[in-house]
Every structure is written in structure tokens, then in C-alpha cells.
Design a protein around this motif. Sequence first.
Motif, mmCIF file in Angstrom:
data_model
loop_
_atom_site.group_PDB
_atom_site.id
_atom_site.type_symbol
_atom_site.label_atom_id
_atom_site.label_comp_id
_atom_site.label_asym_id
_atom_site.label_seq_id
_atom_site.Cartn_x
_atom_site.Cartn_y
_atom_site.Cartn_z
ATOM 1 N N HIS A 14 1.000 -1.199 -0.052
ATOM 2 C CA HIS A 14 0.056 -0.049 0.127
ATOM 3 C C HIS A 14 0.790 1.435 0.168
ATOM 4 N N GLU A 15 1.566 1.358 0.812
ATOM 5 C CA GLU A 15 2.628 2.344 0.834
ATOM 6 C C GLU A 15 3.481 2.511 -0.328
ATOM 7 N N ASN B 121 2.768 1.492 -3.317
ATOM 8 C CA ASN B 121 1.894 1.663 -4.431
ATOM 9 C C ASN B 121 1.459 3.485 -4.400
ATOM 10 N N LYS B 122 1.482 3.881 -3.117
ATOM 11 C CA LYS B 122 1.103 5.339 -3.044
ATOM 12 C C LYS B 122 2.397 6.148 -3.399
ATOM 13 N N VAL B 123 3.510 5.937 -2.815
ATOM 14 C CA VAL B 123 4.584 6.375 -3.371
ATOM 15 C C VAL B 123 4.825 6.550 -5.014
ATOM 16 N N SER C 275 2.661 6.191 -7.095
ATOM 17 C CA SER C 275 1.508 6.864 -7.873
ATOM 18 C C SER C 275 1.913 8.389 -7.732
ATOM 19 N N GLN C 276 2.404 8.644 -6.580
ATOM 20 C CA GLN C 276 2.565 10.148 -6.434
ATOM 21 C C GLN C 276 3.833 10.455 -7.453
ATOM 22 N N GLU C 277 4.598 9.573 -7.465
ATOM 23 C CA GLU C 277 5.984 9.901 -8.359
ATOM 24 C C GLU C 277 5.606 10.116 -9.727
ATOM 25 N N LEU C 278 4.324 9.213 -10.181
ATOM 26 C CA LEU C 278 4.031 9.209 -11.325
ATOM 27 C C LEU C 278 3.293 10.674 -11.794
ATOM 28 N N THR C 279 2.753 10.762 -10.774
ATOM 29 C CA THR C 279 1.696 12.206 -10.868
ATOM 30 C C THR C 279 2.567 13.293 -11.007
ATOM 31 N N LEU C 280 3.766 13.492 -10.090
ATOM 32 C CA LEU C 280 4.677 14.550 -10.322
ATOM 33 C C LEU C 280 5.540 14.390 -11.661
ATOM 34 N N ASN D 244 3.235 15.562 -14.373
ATOM 35 C CA ASN D 244 3.413 17.143 -14.319
ATOM 36 C C ASN D 244 4.570 17.770 -15.191
#
Lengths: 247, 128
Positions: free
Chosen positions: B92-93, B95-97, B99-104, B107
Motif C-alpha cells: 500500500h505504502e 503503491n502510494k509513493v 503513484s505520487q511519483e508518477l503524478t509529479l 506534471n
Amino acid sequence: MTESLRQRTLPAPMVPDKRILIIIPAFNEEASIGGVISLVRKHAPGADIVVVNDGSTDRTGAIADGLGVIVLNHIYNLGIGATMQTGYKYALRRGYDIAVQVDGDGQHPADQIIDLVRPVAEGRAEMVVGSRFLGMGEYRPSIARSAGMVFFSRLVSAIIRERMTDTTSGFRAAGRSCIEFFSSKYPDDYPEVEALVLLHKKGFRIMEVPVEMAKRAGGRSSITPMKSVYYMAKVLLAILVDLMKRA
Amino acid sequence: MYLVQVVAILGSVLLFGIVIDFIRRGLLKEKYSVLWLAAAIIILALSLKKELLDTFAEKIGVAYPPSLLFLVAFLFVLLINLHFSVVISIFHEKNKVLSQELTLIKNALKESGIDLSGKGKGPGLPDD
């Protein structure tokens, strides 16, 4: 290219020499997001705005994009904690001095962002929370919700040995060191209360300022009666575990 | 020999075989098979040696020794589940990291003129 040009920071008239980022977490807020953005623009000139779109299935992302703010799109729903943290990570990497959390549902008063920012800019606190219960305003939660809010405020006040009146408020400003800390650690769901305890354990100075909140422009609270029991249990457990961990 | 011992022997041998086969076929990582194999071996040992089961049962006050097999199996199931909860939390952790990295990163790419949404005319990026 155009994106970065559009977002070029002008010196904020309210606090010179500080780069400010307004973080707006949004999940299916198409009804209110546009209004929130224009109000923030009006009241926080010079600040950059980032909308963290947590996998909305409506037009939230498109609307924000159309208004020319920075939009960070999660590829799927990650929850409010991860959404806020994405905003903080962005703030850290782009070197912002102050980050302000403003909800995408229009509940937080944009004209009072300055009240949150000022103590951080003046170095009086690393975290400033806008409290609905410090005198001003006519925010009246239901009895059950109010009981929960009072409980957590008392608990957090006892833990950090300082009077806190509105620990569930998500209307906050964070300084540089706080942005850095949140980038590395931020609670997953229902993060507001726990975040304060974490900050306190790390020795950050937390401060409350009175704010007056409006009614929601759209959407509704993510916390249904069904979820409130889970909310209480989860937050309580998280706080107790945090206290047991070594700093 | 209790009949339940026979069932337990067959069951644990079968479990052991299935787990090994899953590892062999790449369906199961060795990392996540350890507890399963340990469960199979211990249940097998307890059901093969009647004396072992009886002594152990007497020591911890289980009146009917074969029921100890169920207790052991149950404890293993609990342990394995707990292990999975831990593994899920770690995933979970991560996966979160991720996804956030992908988002940034998306951008950052967009800001440098590369649009991954498909609608943009970013240079040099072929479709798909």
C-alpha cells in the motif's frame, strides 16, 4: 512551457519574498472547484495554485486545467492523505516557502488565507490551523460531530500541552520545514488530527488562528455517520501508536 | 493411530506439494511460501509421531490430542494472515509513493511540453 509561464510567481503583496503554494485537494468537486480557484486567485495574489485531483470521475481536473492552475492528476483515487502529500511533495520540490491547504468544496474562506500565512511568514509557527471555534463565525456542527471534534481537540491539547480548539480543520498553512516533513510522512486517511500529533512529536510549533467558514458550495462531507465510528477508532489508534513510537 | 492423523498426514503432504509446485511454476514467491511450508512440515511431524502429539497435548492441557492439530493449523492460518496484512500494508505504502511519483513526473513532462494524455502534440513520443 506556457504552463510554467502562466504560473510564474509574482511577489505576493501580502507577504513579500515568500513563495506561497495553495494546495487544493479535490475529488469530484466539479460544482465548486472553479469558484474556489477564482476566490483563491482574488484573495491570494502572487501565490501559485495547485489542484491535486485525486482520480475524480467528473470534470474537476478539466475545469481546473481550463482555469490555468497547476493540476496534478492521480491516476486513480488514493485518498485524502496521499492527495495532500502529493501537494506537499510538489511544494518541496519546487522550493515553496509556505504551503496552504484549501479544500476544493468551497468551505474554506479564501479571504482568510492571509491570516494563516502571516504567522508562518513571520516565523511565529511552522503550522497554522484555521479554527472555526475561536470566537468568530457561526459554524455549528451537529451534536454528534461536535462531540467528536471536542474530544479530539481536548485529546490533542493534552498531548501537545497547548490549547487547540479545532483539530479537524483542514484549513492550514505549513512552513518550509513542515512541508519537508509532510513530504516524507503524512497520515493516509482522516489525516488532520494525527498530523498535528506527528508535528508536535517532531517539535514543530503549532498555532491556531480564528477563521470563519462558509457553508459548502457543493459536495458533502466525506464523513458519513457510518464512517464516523471508523474515523474515531482509526484516529485514536493512530495517535496512540504515534505516541508509542520513538520520535 | 487416530483417523484424523491420516487425514492430517495426507493434507499436509498435499499442502507441501502444492506450495512447492506453485513456487516451481512461478505462481508463488519463495518469500511468501515460507510460512506455508513451515505449517505443512509441523503438522506433518505432529501427525506422524503420535507420541509427540500426545506429549505436547498433555503439556499444554489439551484433553483430546488430535484437536491439537486443529489448534496448530488455526494458529498458522492466523500467522499467515497477519503476515499478509503486513505485506499488504507495505505494498500500500509503496503503491502510494509510486503513484505520487508518477503524478509529479507527468506534471513535469507536461510542463516541458510533453503531454501524455494523448491529446497533446508532444514531440518525439509515439502513440502508446
